[in-house]
Design an enzyme around this catalytic site. Sequence first.
Site, short mmCIF file in Angstrom:
data_model
loop_
_atom_site.label_atom_id
_atom_site.label_comp_id
_atom_site.label_asym_id
_atom_site.label_seq_id
_atom_site.Cartn_x
_atom_site.Cartn_y
_atom_site.Cartn_z
N HIS A 1 41.63 95.30 3.06
CA HIS A 1 40.61 95.92 2.22
C HIS A 1 41.16 96.28 0.83
O HIS A 1 40.54 97.08 0.13
CB HIS A 1 40.08 97.20 2.88
CG HIS A 1 39.36 96.99 4.15
ND1 HIS A 1 40.00 96.74 5.33
CD2 HIS A 1 38.03 96.97 4.43
CE1 HIS A 1 39.10 96.59 6.30
NE2 HIS A 1 37.90 96.72 5.78
N GLU B 1 28.55 87.60 6.33
CA GLU B 1 28.76 87.16 4.95
C GLU B 1 28.41 85.70 4.75
O GLU B 1 27.82 85.30 3.74
CB GLU B 1 30.21 87.43 4.52
CG GLU B 1 30.54 88.90 4.29
CD GLU B 1 30.84 89.66 5.56
OE1 GLU B 1 31.09 90.88 5.48
OE2 GLU B 1 30.84 89.04 6.65
#
Length: 342
Positions: A135, A66
Amino acid sequence: MMDKVQGPRVLLHRAVRDALDWEMAQDPRVFVMGEDVAVFGSVFQVAAGLLEKYGPERVRDTPISESGFISAAVGAAMSGMKPVVELMFIDFVGVCLDPIYNMAAKNAYHSGGAQPVPMVIMTGIGGGYADGSQHSQSLFATFAHLPGLKIVVPSNAYDARGLMHAAIADPNPVVFMFHKKLTGMGWFNPVKTAAVPVPRERYEVPIGKAFVRRSGTDITLVGWSVTVHQAMDAAEMLARDGISAEVIDLASLVPMDIDTVIESVRKTGHLIVVDEDYRNCGVAGEVIARVVERDIGMLKGPPQRICFPDVPIPFALNMELHLRPDAQKIAAEARRSLGVAA
């Protein structure tokens, strides 16, 4: 405008995809990048079919890094491109925060406005489907706290497409946060009311504008993203008790349209803000602070917030749902605020 659109209902993920398709067709500077966005079309299917149409130069699968691909998107934006980069789950921001808040958010300021950073970070938020603490977060306040970023949070397919068009056109970095339960993807336990008719032609939903989703006179319920739907359901419950609730959808967190909220509170005198993010130092508290700073005298009672408690999100679905905001909690708090017995 959304209420005037006719035609079949469109799922939110398809509305985002259609916005990307239109912008890529019109402007060769627009491209999409991120983990699994090309061959797989994104885990949310917001890029489905774009690889076949535009090729691997403009629809780029990236390594699981990322920090690397967000930094690359910043560089591309500063070089004249218009990247739309998917940060798959917002929870992953911890490994790429530096290029977001030290580069994307600040480079226009560092250059005296000479170097804009026209990029969009689109990211899935929220839980409610047993995906655990890493998540299932929303983290609105994490991004809203950082100057230099615009933050949009569509609650339905119409706003999702219009806000994506507006985000790509904006010269500033925009964080486009879509709730997984609103995408229409089956394994996220989707909220069906997020699917609404969407025009075929290009249109923009203005960044920084809130919307009155339901008019009322007794209490104001403010939400964004999935909590708008919870507030609407709560308003239906309250209506059966003779309570008229007005529902405001912020739609954008930065800039925030607090004037629409204040106009509603001046009418109702009561305010509840519903936020799926953590309570401590959250956007719900910011909304309340801005209302109180403007005119505390218009309130007939203390404003309230319904948020996720300041604990990691449990993996067990029954425990997770026990902690999340929902329509029942909103309706109960509204009755309590108004002094009405359940």
